[in-house]
Design an enzyme around this catalytic site. Structure first.
Site, PDB file in Angstrom:
ATOM      1  N   GLY A  98       6.984  -2.408   5.507  1.00 59.76           N
ATOM      2  CA  GLY A  98       8.348  -2.894   5.344  1.00 59.76           C
ATOM      3  C   GLY A  98       9.407  -2.060   6.044  1.00 59.76           C
ATOM      4  O   GLY A  98       9.170  -0.921   6.426  1.00 59.76           O
ATOM      5  N   ASN A 124      -2.196   4.145  16.912  1.00 62.36           N
ATOM      6  CA  ASN A 124      -3.443   3.922  16.192  1.00 62.36           C
ATOM      7  C   ASN A 124      -3.939   2.522  16.534  1.00 62.36           C
ATOM      8  O   ASN A 124      -3.235   1.550  16.325  1.00 62.36           O
ATOM      9  CB  ASN A 124      -3.215   4.060  14.687  1.00 62.36           C
ATOM     10  CG  ASN A 124      -2.870   5.492  14.316  1.00 62.36           C
ATOM     11  OD1 ASN A 124      -3.565   6.432  14.709  1.00 62.36           O
ATOM     12  ND2 ASN A 124      -1.781   5.683  13.590  1.00 62.36           N
ATOM     13  N   CYS A 184      -0.662   5.496  10.260  1.00 60.36           N
ATOM     14  CA  CYS A 184       0.593   4.801  10.588  1.00 60.36           C
ATOM     15  C   CYS A 184       0.327   3.467  11.249  1.00 60.36           C
ATOM     16  O   CYS A 184      -0.450   3.371  12.189  1.00 60.36           O
ATOM     17  CB  CYS A 184       1.408   5.610  11.594  1.00 60.36           C
ATOM     18  SG  CYS A 184       1.944   7.178  11.024  1.00 60.36           S
ATOM     19  N   CYS A 195       7.132  -5.736  14.730  1.00 62.51           N
ATOM     20  CA  CYS A 195       6.869  -4.894  15.910  1.00 62.51           C
ATOM     21  C   CYS A 195       5.471  -5.179  16.452  1.00 62.51           C
ATOM     22  O   CYS A 195       4.516  -5.384  15.692  1.00 62.51           O
ATOM     23  CB  CYS A 195       6.988  -3.426  15.552  1.00 62.51           C
ATOM     24  SG  CYS A 195       8.628  -2.999  14.927  1.00 62.51           S
ATOM     25  N   SER A 213      12.450   6.047   7.075  1.00 63.33           N
ATOM     26  CA  SER A 213      12.211   5.713   8.487  1.00 63.33           C
ATOM     27  C   SER A 213      12.645   4.280   8.761  1.00 63.33           C
ATOM     28  O   SER A 213      12.297   3.359   8.021  1.00 63.33           O
ATOM     29  CB  SER A 213      10.712   5.868   8.789  1.00 63.33           C
ATOM     30  OG  SER A 213      10.427   5.447  10.096  1.00 63.33           O
ATOM     31  N   GLU A 229       0.812  -1.208   0.000  1.00 60.83           N
ATOM     32  CA  GLU A 229       0.000   0.000   0.000  1.00 60.83           C
ATOM     33  C   GLU A 229       0.846   1.259   0.000  1.00 60.83           C
ATOM     34  O   GLU A 229       1.969   1.270   0.488  1.00 60.83           O
ATOM     35  CB  GLU A 229      -0.881   0.010   1.253  1.00 60.83           C
ATOM     36  CG  GLU A 229      -1.840  -1.153   1.234  1.00 60.83           C
ATOM     37  CD  GLU A 229      -2.810  -1.138   2.394  1.00 60.83           C
ATOM     38  OE1 GLU A 229      -3.916  -1.649   2.193  1.00 60.83           O
ATOM     39  OE2 GLU A 229      -2.478  -0.632   3.471  1.00 60.83           O
ATOM     40  N   CYS A 280       6.687  -7.539   6.534  1.00 56.64           N
ATOM     41  CA  CYS A 280       7.869  -7.016   7.237  1.00 56.64           C
ATOM     42  C   CYS A 280       8.352  -8.069   8.214  1.00 56.64           C
ATOM     43  O   CYS A 280       7.558  -8.665   8.945  1.00 56.64           O
ATOM     44  CB  CYS A 280       7.538  -5.732   7.989  1.00 56.64           C
ATOM     45  SG  CYS A 280       8.990  -5.007   8.789  1.00 56.64           S
ATOM     46  N   CYS A 302       3.395   8.383   1.079  1.00 50.88           N
ATOM     47  CA  CYS A 302       4.053   7.392   1.925  1.00 50.88           C
ATOM     48  C   CYS A 302       4.053   6.075   1.149  1.00 50.88           C
ATOM     49  O   CYS A 302       2.996   5.605   0.730  1.00 50.88           O
ATOM     50  CB  CYS A 302       3.234   7.273   3.214  1.00 50.88           C
ATOM     51  SG  CYS A 302       3.780   5.943   4.289  1.00 50.88           S
TER      52      CYS A 302
HETATM   53  N1  SAH Z   1       9.588   0.066   9.107  1.00 47.84           N
HETATM   54  C1  SAH Z   1       9.891   1.430   9.254  1.00 47.84           C
HETATM   55  C2  SAH Z   1       8.954   2.323   8.454  1.00 47.84           C
HETATM   56  C3  SAH Z   1       7.488   1.984   8.464  1.00 47.84           C
HETATM   57  S1  SAH Z   1       6.603   2.197   9.954  1.00 47.84           S
HETATM   58  C4  SAH Z   1       9.877   1.840  10.704  1.00 47.84           C
HETATM   59  O1  SAH Z   1       9.453   1.048  11.527  1.00 47.84           O
HETATM   60  O2  SAH Z   1      10.341   2.934  10.992  1.00 47.84           O
HETATM   61  C5  SAH Z   1       6.321   3.942  10.029  1.00 47.84           C
HETATM   62  C6  SAH Z   1       6.047   4.498  11.424  1.00 47.84           C
HETATM   63  O3  SAH Z   1       4.769   4.047  11.929  1.00 47.84           O
HETATM   64  C7  SAH Z   1       7.085   4.037  12.462  1.00 47.84           C
HETATM   65  O4  SAH Z   1       7.590   5.150  13.149  1.00 47.84           O
HETATM   66  C8  SAH Z   1       6.278   3.153  13.393  1.00 47.84           C
HETATM   67  O5  SAH Z   1       6.827   3.186  14.693  1.00 47.84           O
HETATM   68  C9  SAH Z   1       4.894   3.764  13.292  1.00 47.84           C
HETATM   69  N2  SAH Z   1       3.821   2.857  13.699  1.00 47.84           N
HETATM   70  C10 SAH Z   1       3.763   1.522  13.521  1.00 47.84           C
HETATM   71  N3  SAH Z   1       2.603   1.027  14.032  1.00 47.84           N
HETATM   72  C11 SAH Z   1       1.918   2.081  14.536  1.00 47.84           C
HETATM   73  C12 SAH Z   1       0.636   2.215  15.179  1.00 47.84           C
HETATM   74  N4  SAH Z   1      -0.165   1.165  15.398  1.00 47.84           N
HETATM   75  N5  SAH Z   1       0.252   3.447  15.541  1.00 47.84           N
HETATM   76  C13 SAH Z   1       1.043   4.525  15.316  1.00 47.84           C
HETATM   77  N6  SAH Z   1       2.235   4.448  14.697  1.00 47.84           N
HETATM   78  C14 SAH Z   1       2.683   3.246  14.317  1.00 47.84           C
HETATM   79 FE1  SF4 Z   2       8.068  -3.356  10.168  1.00 50.30          FE
HETATM   80 FE2  SF4 Z   2       8.177  -0.715  10.729  1.00 50.30          FE
HETATM   81 FE3  SF4 Z   2       5.936  -2.121  11.195  1.00 50.30          FE
HETATM   82 FE4  SF4 Z   2       8.088  -2.513  12.701  1.00 50.30          FE
HETATM   83  S1  SF4 Z   2       6.886  -0.610  12.543  1.00 50.30           S
HETATM   84  S2  SF4 Z   2       6.774  -4.132  11.811  1.00 50.30           S
HETATM   85  S3  SF4 Z   2       9.709  -2.285  11.217  1.00 50.30           S
HETATM   86  S4  SF4 Z   2       6.838  -1.742   9.208  1.00 50.30           S
END
Ligand code: SAH
Ligand code: SF4
Length: 358
Positions: free
Chosen positions: A161, A292, A335, A116, A193, A92, A112, A105
């Protein structure tokens, strides 16, 4: 055999393909500009090339963005673009219109591997790295769709990713975005990022084209970060911040530290104070992102008063800190919500999101 796709090809690659057809190098420049600037997607649009050449090019090459499957439009104007890069492999991109500029974005991987705890993408299996053409092609597709609004464009590699786990293709895509014969964007308009892949940050530090760097810190102790972002067990907060300190920041640029605030996990006053201490001496800004919520995530957003109190502690200590308010949440475009879902939203009351399949 499938014809090669010129979306993703560099000027040099186009030139050597053309040399094989007995064509002079300046033709490569014309074609590159057509692909990346005029957004031409059929050979008929290359009226500067002559009919015979157009038809022999059409026999050999295609010019195609990743196949778009669906667009979801949020009530706030944010658009989520669902691409199917191969059968069952969905990624996406999100277009976020803002005052005077457009932010897009894009994704760098289908799935991925980092996994996380707070991120829906991290719940999916890792399918594959996207190619440079698939990464830059997402931007180009969004631009074609929004062509009327030719405003300032910012690109953030913050979709699905971990960009630094797909290093070579991501750098090739950044070069296509910034090269004069490509999209010709300033690297200042591009932000990468990362969840903290330290060897990737060190490698990036040696590149001649540097995007802005954003670090998803998200915790102030290794104990909490180990749980939230599994790769922290390999590269600790100290390792990560050490790599940030030795990152060669261009003049007047700062590292962005993203900090997802999670209710009861990392949103205490003590966390805010620790964050200030950890980041001391770095050229930085902090982006606070209230979690979120999503049915796939077993964590809760912070109370609004915690978000404000956290920000206040940073500001009082002269740390620039903004709060990133969610955009496109109603269509799962915010996000951490990107999962290739075919439903407009991951409403807790709605159906469970489907897993990406191979
Ligand atoms: N993989 C990279 C880039 C994609 S994630 C990274 O992790 O940096 C982009 C951003 O979204 C990151 O800063 C991540 O911490 C944030 N993010 C992930 N899940 C989220 C959620 N449920 N609510 C708010 N931000 C989130
Ligand atoms: Fe992957 Fe970034 Fe999501 Fe962590 S926050 S699972 S590194 S996309």
């Amino acid at each position: 055999m499938e014809k090669p796709n010129l979306v993703g090809a560099s000027l040099q690659e186009i030139a050597s393909a053309l040399a094989g057809m007995g064509q002079p190098p300046y033709r490569a420049r014309q074609i590159s500009r057509g692909v990346y600037r005029r957004l031409a997607r059929s050979w008929d649009e290359f009226t500067d090339l002559g009919k015979a050449l157009r038809s022999s090019l059409a026999d050999r090459f295609v010019i195609a963005n990743p196949p778009l499957r669906q667009v979801f439009v949020s009530s706030d104007g944010t658009r989520r673009y669902l691409f199917e890069v191969a059968p069952g492999q969905r990624v996406e991109a999100v277009h976020i219109p803002e005052e005077g500029r457009d932010t897009v974005c894009v994704s760098t991987q289908a799935g991925c591997a980092v996994g996380c705890l707070f991120c829906v993408t991290g719940r999916l299996p890792m399918l594959r790295n996207l190619t440079a053409g698939e990464i830059v092609g997402q931007v180009l597709e969004l631009q074609s769709d929004r062509r009327a609004a030719s405003r300032r464009l910012n690109i953030v590699l913050m979709g699905m990713g971990e960009p630094l786990n797909n290093y070579d293709n991501v750098m090739a895509a950044i070069r296509l975005m910034t090269s004069p014969e490509g999209m010709s964007l300033s690297p200042r308009r591009i932000t990468l990022s990362t969840s903290g892949v330290v060897p990737g940050i060190r490698r990036l530090a040696a590149e001649s084209v540097l995007p802005n760097l954003a670090i998803s810190l998200n915790a102030t102790t290794d104990e909490v970060r180990d749980r939230l972002i599994p790769i922290n067990r390999r590269w600790s907060i100290a390792d990560l911040l050490q790599a940030c300190r030795s990152f060669p920041l261009p003049r007047r640029r700062r590292i962005t530290f993203e900090y997802v605030l999670i209710g009861g996990v990392n949103d205490s006053d003590e966390d805010a104070r620790r964050l200030v201490r950890l980041l001391a001496g770095l050229e930085k800004k902090v982006n606070l992102i209230p979690l979120n919520a999503d049915p796939w995530i077993a964590l809760r957003p912070p109370e609004e008063n915690r978000v404000l109190a956290f920000q206040k502690i940073l500001l009082e200590r002269h740390v620039t800190a903004s709060i990133r308010r969610p955009r496109g949440g109603d269509v799962s475009a915010a996000c951490g919500m990107l999962a290739g879902r075919e439903e407009p939203c991951g409403d807790p009351a709605g159906p469970a999101p489907r897993k990406l399949s191979q």
